[in-house]
Design a protein around this motif. Sequence first.
Motif, PDB file in Angstrom:
ATOM      1  N   ALA A 118       0.836  -1.201   0.000  1.00 33.22           N
ATOM      2  CA  ALA A 118       0.000   0.000   0.000  1.00 33.22           C
ATOM      3  C   ALA A 118       0.875   1.257   0.000  1.00 33.22           C
ATOM      4  CB  ALA A 118      -0.932  -0.008   1.209  1.00 33.22           C
ATOM      5  N   GLU A 119       2.017   1.186   0.706  1.00 39.63           N
ATOM      6  CA  GLU A 119       2.939   2.325   0.708  1.00 39.63           C
ATOM      7  C   GLU A 119       3.541   2.521  -0.680  1.00 39.63           C
ATOM      8  OE1 GLU A 119       7.254   3.755   2.498  1.00 39.63           O
ATOM      9  OE2 GLU A 119       6.324   1.918   3.271  1.00 39.63           O
ATOM     10  N   VAL A 120       3.856   1.425  -1.358  1.00 36.33           N
ATOM     11  CA  VAL A 120       4.409   1.529  -2.711  1.00 36.33           C
ATOM     12  C   VAL A 120       3.411   2.227  -3.632  1.00 36.33           C
ATOM     13  CG1 VAL A 120       5.294   0.259  -4.702  1.00 36.33           C
ATOM     14  CG2 VAL A 120       5.824  -0.534  -2.385  1.00 36.33           C
ATOM     15  N   VAL A 121       2.140   1.836  -3.529  1.00 39.17           N
ATOM     16  CA  VAL A 121       1.106   2.478  -4.345  1.00 39.17           C
ATOM     17  C   VAL A 121       1.047   3.972  -4.045  1.00 39.17           C
ATOM     18  CG1 VAL A 121      -1.378   2.625  -4.808  1.00 39.17           C
ATOM     19  CG2 VAL A 121      -0.279   0.384  -4.615  1.00 39.17           C
ATOM     20  N   ALA A 122       1.121   4.333  -2.772  1.00 33.49           N
ATOM     21  CA  ALA A 122       1.091   5.751  -2.393  1.00 33.49           C
ATOM     22  C   ALA A 122       2.284   6.498  -2.987  1.00 33.49           C
ATOM     23  CB  ALA A 122       1.081   5.879  -0.873  1.00 33.49           C
ATOM     24  N   ARG A 123       3.453   5.862  -2.967  1.00 36.51           N
ATOM     25  CA  ARG A 123       4.649   6.488  -3.561  1.00 36.51           C
ATOM     26  C   ARG A 123       4.463   6.659  -5.068  1.00 36.51           C
ATOM     27  NH1 ARG A 123       9.624   5.842  -0.745  1.00 36.51           N
ATOM     28  NH2 ARG A 123       9.213   5.782   1.497  1.00 36.51           N
ATOM     29  N   VAL A 124       3.917   5.616  -5.713  1.00 38.56           N
ATOM     30  CA  VAL A 124       3.668   5.678  -7.158  1.00 38.56           C
ATOM     31  C   VAL A 124       2.735   6.835  -7.486  1.00 38.56           C
ATOM     32  CG1 VAL A 124       2.504   4.502  -9.076  1.00 38.56           C
ATOM     33  CG2 VAL A 124       4.127   3.242  -7.642  1.00 38.56           C
ATOM     34  N   GLN A 125       1.648   6.939  -6.734  1.00 36.06           N
ATOM     35  CA  GLN A 125       0.681   8.003  -6.995  1.00 36.06           C
ATOM     36  C   GLN A 125       1.306   9.385  -6.787  1.00 36.06           C
ATOM     37  OE1 GLN A 125      -2.284   6.512  -4.255  1.00 36.06           O
ATOM     38  NE2 GLN A 125      -3.639   5.935  -5.937  1.00 36.06           N
ATOM     39  N   ARG A 130       3.240  14.304  -9.344  1.00 36.07           N
ATOM     40  CA  ARG A 130       4.277  15.333  -9.483  1.00 36.07           C
ATOM     41  C   ARG A 130       4.791  15.424 -10.919  1.00 36.07           C
ATOM     42  NH1 ARG A 130       7.578  13.379  -6.003  1.00 36.07           N
ATOM     43  NH2 ARG A 130       9.194  12.533  -7.367  1.00 36.07           N
ATOM     44  N   THR A 131       5.035  14.271 -11.532  1.00 32.15           N
ATOM     45  CA  THR A 131       5.647  14.272 -12.862  1.00 32.15           C
ATOM     46  C   THR A 131       4.640  14.507 -13.977  1.00 32.15           C
ATOM     47  OG1 THR A 131       5.451  11.853 -12.968  1.00 32.15           O
ATOM     48  CG2 THR A 131       7.528  12.767 -12.150  1.00 32.15           C
ATOM     49  N   ARG A 132       3.346  14.248 -13.696  1.00 31.01           N
ATOM     50  CA  ARG A 132       2.339  14.445 -14.746  1.00 31.01           C
ATOM     51  C   ARG A 132       1.569  15.757 -14.569  1.00 31.01           C
ATOM     52  NH1 ARG A 132      -1.360   9.356 -15.510  1.00 31.01           N
ATOM     53  NH2 ARG A 132      -1.214   9.773 -17.737  1.00 31.01           N
ATOM     54  N   ALA A 133       1.984  16.566 -13.602  1.00 26.48           N
ATOM     55  CA  ALA A 133       1.284  17.827 -13.351  1.00 26.48           C
ATOM     56  C   ALA A 133       1.398  18.763 -14.552  1.00 26.48           C
ATOM     57  CB  ALA A 133       1.860  18.503 -12.114  1.00 26.48           C
ATOM     58  N   THR A 134       2.556  18.712 -15.219  1.00 26.88           N
ATOM     59  CA  THR A 134       2.759  19.536 -16.418  1.00 26.88           C
ATOM     60  C   THR A 134       3.266  18.639 -17.537  1.00 26.88           C
ATOM     61  OG1 THR A 134       5.005  20.061 -15.625  1.00 26.88           O
ATOM     62  CG2 THR A 134       3.255  21.637 -15.130  1.00 26.88           C
ATOM     63  N   PRO A 135       2.388  17.826 -18.112  1.00 29.62           N
ATOM     64  CA  PRO A 135       2.813  16.900 -19.164  1.00 29.62           C
ATOM     65  C   PRO A 135       3.277  17.655 -20.393  1.00 29.62           C
ATOM     66  CG  PRO A 135       0.431  16.994 -19.062  1.00 29.62           C
ATOM     67  CD  PRO A 135       0.938  17.780 -17.902  1.00 29.62           C
ATOM     68  N   PRO A 136       4.265  17.116 -21.106  1.00 28.98           N
ATOM     69  CA  PRO A 136       4.742  17.791 -22.307  1.00 28.98           C
ATOM     70  C   PRO A 136       3.641  17.883 -23.349  1.00 28.98           C
ATOM     71  CG  PRO A 136       5.639  15.554 -22.145  1.00 28.98           C
ATOM     72  CD  PRO A 136       4.967  15.853 -20.845  1.00 28.98           C
ATOM     73  N   ALA A 137       3.630  18.995 -24.069  1.00 35.34           N
ATOM     74  CA  ALA A 137       2.576  19.230 -25.045  1.00 35.34           C
ATOM     75  C   ALA A 137       2.599  18.212 -26.172  1.00 35.34           C
ATOM     76  CB  ALA A 137       2.725  20.645 -25.612  1.00 35.34           C
ATOM     77  N   THR A 138       3.763  17.563 -26.363  1.00 33.60           N
ATOM     78  CA  THR A 138       3.892  16.624 -27.473  1.00 33.60           C
ATOM     79  C   THR A 138       3.498  15.200 -27.083  1.00 33.60           C
ATOM     80  OG1 THR A 138       6.216  16.287 -26.896  1.00 33.60           O
ATOM     81  CG2 THR A 138       5.726  17.972 -28.549  1.00 33.60           C
ATOM     82  N   ALA A 139       3.130  14.984 -25.821  1.00 32.47           N
ATOM     83  CA  ALA A 139       2.772  13.618 -25.409  1.00 32.47           C
ATOM     84  C   ALA A 139       1.429  13.242 -26.020  1.00 32.47           C
ATOM     85  CB  ALA A 139       2.708  13.527 -23.883  1.00 32.47           C
ATOM     86  N   GLN A 140       1.435  12.356 -26.987  1.00 35.08           N
ATOM     87  CA  GLN A 140       0.244  11.980 -27.722  1.00 35.08           C
ATOM     88  C   GLN A 140       0.192  10.470 -27.847  1.00 35.08           C
ATOM     89  OE1 GLN A 140      -2.190  13.880 -28.933  1.00 35.08           O
ATOM     90  NE2 GLN A 140      -1.365  15.877 -28.462  1.00 35.08           N
ATOM     91  N   MET A 141      -0.093   9.783 -26.767  1.00 39.04           N
ATOM     92  CA  MET A 141      -0.118   8.324 -26.774  1.00 39.04           C
ATOM     93  C   MET A 141      -1.508   7.840 -26.366  1.00 39.04           C
ATOM     94  SD  MET A 141       1.997   5.819 -27.431  1.00 39.04           S
ATOM     95  CE  MET A 141       3.586   6.605 -27.178  1.00 39.04           C
TER      96      MET A 141
END
Length: 242
Positions: A118-125, A130-141
């Motif tokens: 459960a802690e691992v999931v919390a770390r993942v989230q 944090r890293t997806r807060a400002t996704p690159p404009a070119t990310a088109q998947m």
Amino acid sequence: MSSLPARVSPVTSALVLIAEDEVEIADILIAYLQRSGIRAQHAIDGQQALAMHHALKPDLLLLDVLMPQLDGWQVLSEIRAKSDTPVIMLTALDQDIDKLMGLRLGADDYVVKPFNPAEVVARVQAVLRRTRATPPATAQMLRVGQFQIDLDSHEASIYRDGQQHPLDLTLTEFKLLACLMRAPKRVFSRADLLVNCLPEGDTLERTVDSHISKLRKKLEVLGIQGVPVSVWGVGYRFGGDA
């Protein structure tokens, strides 16, 4: 291990690749991640982790340090040379020097074994937020089930049996598949698909049927049956694992 935790707010549509040679640990992590609304795939060794990272382009990598073929440090170094995919290290080595090595090579976080899943999931989230807060404009998947489409490079592929299978599609077939994958539960009328996917000047709805038929045949060669799905009297929807 304790029972699965109650559902928490997930980071929608994220894909996590777990590189872990202990299958039991990987299975537990997959169960907890899926319970939290996060998709997961498993690589059994370092070499497979690199191949799957290249094929799947995951949103985050859970990376064990001690693995066969290539260890976690080697995998992390290879990935950082080409990608900024967030990486959380899984290590049984509870020593500061190992943590510092991971951070120096570009890891975003680390978890020491034995850990609470459960802690691992919390770390993942937390890392994903944090890293997806400002996704690159070119990310088109686009990803639906085993299908993946890169809208920037106009590449479509199917991931199955541990391998990525590229799809050799015409521009119209690519547009049809991408349109259906954007809303896999929605039924699109032939008129919708005609306007959105076929070349300007094509005005016959039966032309849509012809392109869908050709797309189906290409998918059937790879063992994919019934995609797209015909909805009698209405049109088509993606189907498959959607």
